[in-house]
Design a protein around this motif. Structure first.
Motif, mmCIF file in Angstrom:
data_model
loop_
_atom_site.group_PDB
_atom_site.id
_atom_site.type_symbol
_atom_site.label_atom_id
_atom_site.label_comp_id
_atom_site.label_asym_id
_atom_site.label_seq_id
_atom_site.Cartn_x
_atom_site.Cartn_y
_atom_site.Cartn_z
ATOM 1 N N LEU A 4 -25.084 0.227 3.700
ATOM 2 C CA LEU A 4 -24.727 1.473 4.385
ATOM 3 C C LEU A 4 -24.022 1.204 5.709
ATOM 4 N N ARG A 5 -24.330 0.118 6.354
ATOM 5 C CA ARG A 5 -23.669 -0.228 7.614
ATOM 6 C C ARG A 5 -22.197 -0.609 7.380
ATOM 7 N N PHE A 6 -21.960 -1.271 6.276
ATOM 8 C CA PHE A 6 -20.609 -1.752 6.002
ATOM 9 C C PHE A 6 -19.776 -0.781 5.159
ATOM 10 N N LEU A 7 -20.388 0.250 4.622
ATOM 11 C CA LEU A 7 -19.676 1.210 3.783
ATOM 12 C C LEU A 7 -18.520 1.888 4.510
ATOM 13 N N PRO A 8 -18.703 2.374 5.745
ATOM 14 C CA PRO A 8 -17.551 2.984 6.431
ATOM 15 C C PRO A 8 -16.397 1.999 6.635
ATOM 16 N N LEU A 9 -16.717 0.766 6.976
ATOM 17 C CA LEU A 9 -15.679 -0.256 7.156
ATOM 18 C C LEU A 9 -14.958 -0.538 5.841
ATOM 19 N N LEU A 10 -15.708 -0.614 4.761
ATOM 20 C CA LEU A 10 -15.125 -0.845 3.446
ATOM 21 C C LEU A 10 -14.209 0.306 3.049
ATOM 22 N N LEU A 11 -14.638 1.529 3.240
ATOM 23 C CA LEU A 11 -13.816 2.695 2.910
ATOM 24 C C LEU A 11 -12.546 2.742 3.750
ATOM 25 N N LEU A 12 -12.670 2.436 5.020
ATOM 26 C CA LEU A 12 -11.503 2.416 5.895
ATOM 27 C C LEU A 12 -10.512 1.349 5.442
ATOM 28 N N SER A 13 -11.009 0.188 5.052
ATOM 29 C CA SER A 13 -10.142 -0.889 4.583
ATOM 30 C C SER A 13 -9.405 -0.493 3.310
ATOM 31 N N ILE A 14 -10.102 0.118 2.395
ATOM 32 C CA ILE A 14 -9.491 0.524 1.134
ATOM 33 C C ILE A 14 -8.446 1.605 1.366
ATOM 34 N N CYS A 15 -8.753 2.563 2.209
ATOM 35 C CA CYS A 15 -7.826 3.669 2.466
ATOM 36 C C CYS A 15 -6.579 3.219 3.223
ATOM 37 N N SER A 16 -6.705 2.201 4.042
ATOM 38 C CA SER A 16 -5.556 1.772 4.835
ATOM 39 C C SER A 16 -4.609 0.871 4.059
ATOM 40 N N CYS A 17 -5.048 0.343 2.928
ATOM 41 C CA CYS A 17 -4.189 -0.499 2.107
ATOM 42 C C CYS A 17 -3.402 0.381 1.154
ATOM 43 N N SER A 18 -2.134 0.033 1.004
ATOM 44 C CA SER A 18 -1.345 0.781 0.028
ATOM 45 C C SER A 18 -0.375 -0.170 -0.648
ATOM 46 N N PRO A 19 -0.214 -0.010 -1.949
ATOM 47 C CA PRO A 19 0.759 -0.843 -2.646
ATOM 48 C C PRO A 19 2.160 -0.378 -2.305
ATOM 49 N N LYS A 20 3.154 -1.104 -2.809
ATOM 50 C CA LYS A 20 4.527 -0.673 -2.598
ATOM 51 C C LYS A 20 4.669 0.754 -3.107
ATOM 52 N N ALA A 21 5.149 1.619 -2.259
ATOM 53 C CA ALA A 21 5.254 3.021 -2.618
ATOM 54 C C ALA A 21 6.370 3.222 -3.639
ATOM 55 N N ASP A 22 6.074 3.973 -4.666
ATOM 56 C CA ASP A 22 7.067 4.321 -5.664
ATOM 57 C C ASP A 22 7.702 5.634 -5.250
ATOM 58 N N ILE A 23 8.987 5.604 -5.041
ATOM 59 C CA ILE A 23 9.693 6.812 -4.636
ATOM 60 C C ILE A 23 10.404 7.333 -5.864
ATOM 61 N N SER A 24 9.702 8.109 -6.659
ATOM 62 C CA SER A 24 10.356 8.592 -7.860
ATOM 63 C C SER A 24 11.373 9.647 -7.463
ATOM 64 N N PHE A 25 12.607 9.308 -7.693
ATOM 65 C CA PHE A 25 13.741 10.166 -7.399
ATOM 66 C C PHE A 25 13.850 10.479 -5.915
ATOM 67 N N GLY A 26 13.279 9.631 -5.064
ATOM 68 C CA GLY A 26 13.441 9.777 -3.626
ATOM 69 C C GLY A 26 14.810 9.318 -3.178
ATOM 70 N N GLY A 27 15.619 8.924 -4.109
ATOM 71 C CA GLY A 27 16.953 8.452 -3.788
ATOM 72 C C GLY A 27 18.015 9.473 -4.160
ATOM 73 N N SER A 28 17.764 10.743 -3.898
ATOM 74 C CA SER A 28 18.718 11.775 -4.298
ATOM 75 C C SER A 28 20.088 11.566 -3.652
ATOM 76 N N ASP A 29 20.125 10.933 -2.489
ATOM 77 C CA ASP A 29 21.413 10.655 -1.854
ATOM 78 C C ASP A 29 22.175 9.542 -2.571
ATOM 79 N N LEU A 30 21.505 8.830 -3.468
ATOM 80 C CA LEU A 30 22.114 7.727 -4.203
ATOM 81 C C LEU A 30 22.676 8.170 -5.555
ATOM 82 N N ILE A 31 22.314 9.355 -5.988
ATOM 83 C CA ILE A 31 22.701 9.832 -7.310
ATOM 84 C C ILE A 31 24.204 10.033 -7.379
ATOM 85 N N GLY A 32 24.800 9.506 -8.449
ATOM 86 C CA GLY A 32 26.230 9.653 -8.663
ATOM 87 C C GLY A 32 26.804 8.447 -9.355
ATOM 88 N N SER A 33 28.115 8.418 -9.463
ATOM 89 C CA SER A 33 28.847 7.292 -10.044
ATOM 90 C C SER A 33 29.399 6.441 -8.920
#
Length: 141
Positions: A4-33
């Motif tokens: 219970l003492r380490f649970l908040p630290l563990l949760l904070l660690s997990i929440c602060s980590c993020s994998p490479k973000a997938d930007i699905s179609f976040g490249g609308s300015d790139l769309i075209g030929s």
């Protein structure tokens, strides 16, 4: 009880980590030929290819539905889906958009995968994000 003492630290660690973000179609300015203009770089830094020097034209089509096509001299060479993620750029040291494709790409000496940037509304660069790598310039069709 110790857990219970380490649970908040563990949760904070997990929440602060993020994998490479997938930007699905976040490249609308790139769309075209996009028409390939040049490729430069390489181990010696002397690589400089253009449609005029290679006798080859290349077109990259990025569609809004996440699909792409690559044509060489008007012949389709690759088709599939593309993904834009965030990756640390060796050029800026910051997180930048990185494009990859679902299918193998044609070996035409053009950088298709890598750090992708719109340098102007109608000019796009793709750099392979490796030291001694190559980068390509495209213009909007």
């Amino acid at each position: 009880m110790k857990l219970l003492r380490f649970l908040p630290l563990l949760l904070l660690s997990i929440c602060s980590c993020s994998p490479k973000a997938d930007i699905s179609f976040g490249g609308s300015d790139l769309i075209g030929s996009w028409d390939w203009v040049s490729t430069s770089g390489g181990f010696t830094g002397r690589l400089n290819r253009t449609p005029a020097s290679t006798g080859t034209t290349v077109r990259l089509d990025l569609l809004a539905n996440g699909r792409y096509t690559i044509a060489e001299d008007s012949d389709e060479r690759s088709r599939g889906t593309y993904t834009i993620t965030m990756q640390r750029s060796i050029y800026s040291g910051e997180e930048d958009r990185y494009i990859t494709y679902s299918e193998d790409l044609p070996p035409v000496g053009v950088a298709f995968s890598g750090i992708i940037r719109l340098v102007e509304v109608d000019r796009l660069t793709i750099n392979d994000n490796s030291y001694d790598g190559i980068g390509s310039l495209f213009v909007r069709r």
